[in-house]
Write an enzyme that holds these catalytic residues in place. Sequence first.
Site, PDB file in Angstrom:
ATOM      1  N   LYS A   1       1.024  -1.264  -0.033  1.00  0.00           N
ATOM      2  CA  LYS A   1      -0.053   0.143  -0.048  1.00  0.00           C
ATOM      3  C   LYS A   1       0.708   1.249  -0.043  1.00  0.00           C
ATOM      4  O   LYS A   1       0.495   2.312  -0.689  1.00  0.00           O
ATOM      5  CB  LYS A   1      -0.868   0.048   1.172  1.00  0.00           C
ATOM      6  CG  LYS A   1      -2.036  -0.855   0.928  1.00  0.00           C
ATOM      7  CD  LYS A   1      -3.195  -0.765   2.349  1.00  0.00           C
ATOM      8  CE  LYS A   1      -4.210  -1.599   1.966  1.00  0.00           C
ATOM      9  NZ  LYS A   1      -5.308  -1.394   3.168  1.00  0.00           N
TER      10      LYS A   1
ATOM     11  N   LYS B   1      -7.198  -9.217  -8.068  1.00  0.00           N
ATOM     12  CA  LYS B   1      -8.350  -9.416  -7.370  1.00  0.00           C
ATOM     13  C   LYS B   1      -9.458  -8.268  -7.626  1.00  0.00           C
ATOM     14  O   LYS B   1      -8.834  -7.124  -8.029  1.00  0.00           O
ATOM     15  CB  LYS B   1      -7.946  -9.249  -5.796  1.00  0.00           C
ATOM     16  CG  LYS B   1      -9.167  -9.367  -4.969  1.00  0.00           C
ATOM     17  CD  LYS B   1      -8.390  -9.276  -3.313  1.00  0.00           C
ATOM     18  CE  LYS B   1      -9.672  -9.518  -2.341  1.00  0.00           C
ATOM     19  NZ  LYS B   1      -8.990  -9.384  -1.165  1.00  0.00           N
TER      20      LYS B   1
ATOM     21  N   LYS C   1     -11.943  -2.053  -5.349  1.00  0.00           N
ATOM     22  CA  LYS C   1     -12.710  -0.695  -5.462  1.00  0.00           C
ATOM     23  C   LYS C   1     -11.904   0.289  -6.057  1.00  0.00           C
ATOM     24  O   LYS C   1     -12.421   1.260  -6.521  1.00  0.00           O
ATOM     25  CB  LYS C   1     -12.749  -0.201  -3.913  1.00  0.00           C
ATOM     26  CG  LYS C   1     -13.682  -1.099  -2.984  1.00  0.00           C
ATOM     27  CD  LYS C   1     -13.651  -0.650  -1.627  1.00  0.00           C
ATOM     28  CE  LYS C   1     -14.189  -1.794  -0.510  1.00  0.00           C
ATOM     29  NZ  LYS C   1     -14.241  -1.223   0.904  1.00  0.00           N
TER      30      LYS C   1
END
Length: 348
Positions: free
Chosen positions: A115, A207, A210
């Site tokens: 991240k 995956k 969002k």
Amino acid sequence: MAAFKELVFSGVQPTGNLHLGNYLGAIKRFVEMQERADCLYCVVDLHAITLWQNPAELRTQIREVTAAFIAAGIDPKRSIVFNQSQVPQHAELAWIFNCVARLGWLNRMTQFKDKAGKDRENASVGLYDYPVLMAADILAYRATHVPVGEDQKQHLELTRDIAQKFNNDFAASISAHGHGEGFFPITEPLIGGPAARVMSLRDGTKKMSKSDPSDYSRINLTDDADAIAQKVRKAKTDPEALPSEAAGLAGRPEADNLVGIFAALKGSTRDAVLTEYGGAQFSAFKGALVELAVESLAPLSAEMKRLVADPAHIDAILADGAERAAAIAAPTLDAVKDIVGFVRRGAR
């Protein structure tokens, strides 16, 4: 583990649009689990702000995740549904756990590296410390089980390490305060079923997310019937017919993803789906998947929209859930303070 009452805890971040992967990998399972155990389902808004959030959008998304829980079938009277920031014991216990966790443990967390990317010096301390707060989320309720996907398994291992180290470091005090040999359970993972990992409709190797810039990569839980149908029909496939058994999906990520989605929505298995559709072309299979997806998801979307239109009702559910959650977490934190050696009001 026998000394601890079975309790399930799980949380969903209120960031971005909830999508089919969130539903099949988490929320649908939450509904099933409340039939078998006492459950706490948390909208983890403290985790959300480890990356900057627009305050107005965050408030809306907290309510939207709550609406998704209720629309999917989570009963807020049977289970406890709340948002994390309304129960201050999460943050307070996280600080105590910061003093138990070791720097080397956190340095091994791969999700922070993913991240934060290359610009780690500008990442928030909260993003780095996220797994310790997750441990506090779980252990504030002394939860025995947590449903986890592949991306959270490492964090649950850290939770187990923190619980074990706390139990070891304060063993004498734990015993002296009448808690036996260990205060915290060593929480067990509940690994997902066949569709716990739903992949992008545009790339079966990634995956469903969002954050993907293409809205056609995912089915949002707020999508209406027309949008659901259009996204399924445009989903990436390959030119071959469907195989007759699941082994034939190897090396065909997009085919495997669509068959897995069908199986999860149907409550079936890949092999059962392929017994019916093996040999069919994707044009026919997608037609069946459109029908199933619309039948399964359109009512959920409509109910979510109805609930979101009444924010006072959602806020009342969250307030009630927070009060019930705090009734469990507060005694846990009080006991931890006594074990650690703090002086607190009302304690002897």
